[in-house]
Design a protein around this motif. Structure first.
Motif, mmCIF file in Angstrom:
data_model
loop_
_atom_site.group_PDB
_atom_site.id
_atom_site.type_symbol
_atom_site.label_atom_id
_atom_site.label_comp_id
_atom_site.label_asym_id
_atom_site.label_seq_id
_atom_site.Cartn_x
_atom_site.Cartn_y
_atom_site.Cartn_z
ATOM 1 N N GLN A 163 11.480 -40.545 58.923
ATOM 2 C CA GLN A 163 12.463 -40.857 60.143
ATOM 3 C C GLN A 163 12.264 -39.357 60.943
ATOM 4 O O GLN A 163 12.357 -38.429 60.147
ATOM 5 C CB GLN A 163 13.876 -41.175 59.638
ATOM 6 N N GLN A 164 12.237 -39.670 61.901
ATOM 7 C CA GLN A 164 12.137 -38.398 63.018
ATOM 8 C C GLN A 164 12.864 -38.609 64.239
ATOM 9 O O GLN A 164 12.703 -39.836 65.043
ATOM 10 C CB GLN A 164 10.620 -38.186 63.464
ATOM 11 N N ASN A 165 13.777 -38.046 64.659
ATOM 12 C CA ASN A 165 14.650 -38.093 65.776
ATOM 13 C C ASN A 165 14.879 -36.731 66.739
ATOM 14 O O ASN A 165 14.978 -35.674 66.059
ATOM 15 C CB ASN A 165 16.279 -38.267 65.305
ATOM 16 N N ILE A 166 14.481 -36.779 68.009
ATOM 17 C CA ILE A 166 14.088 -35.737 68.842
ATOM 18 C C ILE A 166 15.137 -35.979 69.830
ATOM 19 O O ILE A 166 15.060 -37.058 70.583
ATOM 20 C CB ILE A 166 12.660 -35.635 69.261
ATOM 21 N N ALA A 167 15.815 -34.689 70.242
ATOM 22 C CA ALA A 167 16.562 -34.740 71.405
ATOM 23 C C ALA A 167 16.023 -33.705 72.243
ATOM 24 O O ALA A 167 15.838 -32.438 71.878
ATOM 25 C CB ALA A 167 18.042 -34.392 70.850
ATOM 26 N N ARG B 175 16.299 -29.974 60.026
ATOM 27 C CA ARG B 175 16.277 -30.028 61.317
ATOM 28 C C ARG B 175 15.910 -28.723 62.088
ATOM 29 O O ARG B 175 15.779 -27.654 61.548
ATOM 30 C CB ARG B 175 17.856 -29.806 62.009
ATOM 31 N N THR C 14 15.707 -30.455 69.837
ATOM 32 C CA THR C 14 16.014 -30.344 68.158
ATOM 33 C C THR C 14 15.402 -31.398 67.601
ATOM 34 O O THR C 14 15.172 -32.640 68.467
ATOM 35 C CB THR C 14 17.555 -30.473 67.920
ATOM 36 N N CYS C 15 14.897 -31.552 66.296
ATOM 37 C CA CYS C 15 14.391 -32.609 65.893
ATOM 38 C C CYS C 15 14.731 -32.572 64.286
ATOM 39 O O CYS C 15 14.698 -31.629 63.707
ATOM 40 C CB CYS C 15 12.783 -32.003 65.912
ATOM 41 N N GLU C 16 15.444 -33.910 63.858
ATOM 42 C CA GLU C 16 15.830 -34.055 62.536
ATOM 43 C C GLU C 16 14.764 -34.904 61.912
ATOM 44 O O GLU C 16 14.376 -36.132 62.306
ATOM 45 C CB GLU C 16 17.294 -34.371 62.701
ATOM 46 N N ILE C 17 14.327 -34.491 60.682
ATOM 47 C CA ILE C 17 13.264 -35.277 59.932
ATOM 48 C C ILE C 17 13.726 -35.489 58.668
ATOM 49 O O ILE C 17 14.260 -34.665 57.978
ATOM 50 C CB ILE C 17 11.977 -34.459 60.004
ATOM 51 N N THR C 18 13.469 -36.823 57.989
ATOM 52 C CA THR C 18 13.629 -37.040 56.739
ATOM 53 C C THR C 18 12.048 -37.092 56.159
ATOM 54 O O THR C 18 11.232 -37.932 56.686
ATOM 55 C CB THR C 18 14.321 -38.419 56.330
ATOM 56 N N ARG D 263 15.729 -33.762 54.014
ATOM 57 C CA ARG D 263 16.443 -33.829 55.256
ATOM 58 C C ARG D 263 16.558 -32.270 56.234
ATOM 59 O O ARG D 263 17.018 -31.700 55.121
ATOM 60 C CB ARG D 263 17.410 -34.599 55.478
#
Length: 142
Positions: free
Chosen positions: A60-64, A92, A106-110, A90
Protein backbone atom coordinates in the motif's frame (compact mmCIF):
# COMPACT_ATOMS: atom_id res chain seq x y z
CA UNK A 1 14.77 7.42 13.03
CA UNK A 2 17.84 9.53 12.45
CA UNK A 3 17.17 13.02 11.23
CA UNK A 4 19.64 12.55 8.36
CA UNK A 5 17.93 12.62 4.98
CA UNK A 6 17.20 9.36 3.19
CA UNK A 7 17.29 11.15 -0.17
CA UNK A 8 18.78 14.35 -1.58
CA UNK A 9 18.51 15.46 -5.18
CA UNK A 10 17.45 18.09 -7.66
CA UNK A 11 14.47 18.54 -9.95
CA UNK A 12 15.75 18.55 -13.52
CA UNK A 13 13.87 20.26 -16.37
CA UNK A 14 13.27 16.92 -18.10
CA UNK A 15 11.43 15.72 -14.95
CA UNK A 16 8.80 18.45 -15.38
CA UNK A 17 5.54 18.08 -17.24
CA UNK A 18 3.75 20.43 -19.62
CA UNK A 19 2.50 22.54 -16.70
CA UNK A 20 6.05 23.20 -15.54
CA UNK A 21 6.24 21.25 -12.29
CA UNK A 22 7.81 17.91 -11.44
CA UNK A 23 5.68 15.11 -12.86
CA UNK A 24 4.19 12.60 -10.42
CA UNK A 25 6.30 9.75 -11.77
CA UNK A 26 9.40 11.51 -10.41
CA UNK A 27 7.87 11.96 -6.95
CA UNK A 28 7.37 8.20 -6.84
CA UNK A 29 10.93 7.57 -8.07
CA UNK A 30 12.47 9.83 -5.44
CA UNK A 31 10.37 8.20 -2.71
CA UNK A 32 11.57 4.80 -3.97
CA UNK A 33 15.20 5.88 -3.63
CA UNK A 34 14.47 6.99 -0.06
CA UNK A 35 12.98 3.52 0.62
CA UNK A 36 16.31 1.81 -0.04
CA UNK A 37 18.24 4.17 2.21
CA UNK A 38 15.69 3.65 4.99
CA UNK A 39 15.81 -0.13 4.51
CA UNK A 40 19.62 -0.14 4.72
CA UNK A 41 19.43 1.61 8.11
CA UNK A 42 17.23 -1.25 9.32
CA UNK A 43 19.63 -3.94 8.06
CA UNK A 44 17.67 -4.64 4.88
CA UNK A 45 20.77 -3.97 2.79
CA UNK A 46 21.22 -5.15 -0.79
CA UNK A 47 23.74 -7.78 0.36
CA UNK A 48 21.33 -9.07 3.04
CA UNK A 49 18.46 -9.27 0.53
CA UNK A 50 20.63 -11.10 -2.03
CA UNK A 51 22.23 -13.57 0.39
CA UNK A 52 19.02 -14.37 2.29
CA UNK A 53 16.75 -14.72 -0.73
CA UNK A 54 14.51 -12.06 0.78
CA UNK A 55 12.94 -8.94 -0.68
CA UNK A 56 10.55 -6.15 0.15
CA UNK A 57 7.25 -5.47 -1.58
CA UNK A 58 5.05 -2.41 -1.19
CA UNK A 59 1.44 -3.46 -0.62
CA UNK A 60 0.00 0.00 0.00
CA UNK A 61 1.24 3.46 -0.89
CA UNK A 62 -0.55 6.75 -0.25
CA UNK A 63 0.88 10.02 -1.56
CA UNK A 64 -0.32 13.49 -0.63
CA UNK A 65 0.89 16.32 -2.86
CA UNK A 66 1.19 19.60 -0.92
CA UNK A 67 3.34 22.00 -2.99
CA UNK A 68 4.69 21.82 -6.50
CA UNK A 69 8.39 21.42 -7.19
CA UNK A 70 9.96 23.21 -10.14
CA UNK A 71 13.07 22.68 -12.25
CA UNK A 72 16.13 23.56 -10.20
CA UNK A 73 14.50 22.96 -6.81
CA UNK A 74 16.60 20.98 -4.35
CA UNK A 75 14.72 18.08 -2.80
CA UNK A 76 15.27 16.38 0.53
CA UNK A 77 13.36 13.42 1.98
CA UNK A 78 13.29 12.40 5.63
CA UNK A 79 11.80 9.04 6.56
CA UNK A 80 10.00 7.94 9.70
CA UNK A 81 9.40 4.33 10.73
CA UNK A 82 5.86 4.20 12.14
CA UNK A 83 5.22 0.50 12.78
CA UNK A 84 7.07 -2.82 12.80
CA UNK A 85 5.16 -6.09 12.69
CA UNK A 86 6.29 -9.70 12.27
CA UNK A 87 6.40 -9.53 8.46
CA UNK A 88 5.72 -5.90 7.60
CA UNK A 89 6.68 -2.32 8.29
CA UNK A 90 4.86 0.96 7.82
CA UNK A 91 6.76 4.19 7.25
CA UNK A 92 6.33 7.72 6.00
CA UNK A 93 8.50 9.91 3.80
CA UNK A 94 8.36 13.71 3.98
CA UNK A 95 9.62 15.35 0.78
CA UNK A 96 10.67 18.97 1.24
CA UNK A 97 11.95 21.77 -0.89
CA UNK A 98 15.36 21.97 0.80
CA UNK A 99 15.61 25.72 0.26
CA UNK A 100 12.20 26.77 1.60
CA UNK A 101 11.74 23.78 3.99
CA UNK A 102 8.13 23.49 2.77
CA UNK A 103 6.73 19.99 2.53
CA UNK A 104 6.08 19.22 -1.13
CA UNK A 105 4.63 15.73 -0.63
CA UNK A 106 4.27 12.93 1.88
CA UNK A 107 4.17 9.23 1.16
CA UNK A 108 3.07 6.51 3.57
CA UNK A 109 3.96 2.95 2.60
CA UNK A 110 3.30 -0.48 4.03
CA UNK A 111 6.01 -2.90 2.97
CA UNK A 112 6.07 -6.67 3.37
CA UNK A 113 9.19 -8.78 3.88
CA UNK A 114 9.14 -11.54 1.26
CA UNK A 115 10.73 -14.91 0.58
CA UNK A 116 11.62 -14.38 -3.08
CA UNK A 117 11.65 -18.07 -3.97
CA UNK A 118 8.33 -18.96 -2.33
CA UNK A 119 6.80 -15.58 -3.30
CA UNK A 120 5.24 -15.35 0.17
CA UNK A 121 5.63 -13.07 3.14
CA UNK A 122 8.31 -14.07 5.65
CA UNK A 123 9.10 -12.95 9.20
CA UNK A 124 11.90 -10.46 9.69
CA UNK A 125 15.08 -11.84 11.21
CA UNK A 126 15.43 -10.97 14.91
CA UNK A 127 18.38 -8.63 14.21
CA UNK A 128 16.32 -6.65 11.69
CA UNK A 129 13.30 -6.47 13.98
CA UNK A 130 15.55 -5.25 16.81
CA UNK A 131 17.22 -2.63 14.59
CA UNK A 132 13.84 -1.48 13.35
CA UNK A 133 12.44 -1.16 16.86
CA UNK A 134 15.27 1.26 17.69
CA UNK A 135 14.16 3.48 14.79
CA UNK A 136 10.46 3.64 15.60
CA UNK A 137 9.09 7.13 16.11
CA UNK A 138 6.15 8.20 18.20
CA UNK A 139 3.34 9.93 16.28
CA UNK A 140 4.16 13.20 18.08
CA UNK A 141 7.74 13.05 16.74
CA UNK A 142 6.70 12.97 13.09
Amino acid sequence: MEREATYRGTVYPWQCDHVGHMNIMWYVGKFDEANWNLFARLGLTPSYLRSSGRGMAAVQQNIAYKRELLAGDIVEIHSHLLEVRDKSIRFRHDMRNAETREIAATCEITGVHMDRQLRKSAPFADAIREAASRHLVEPAEV
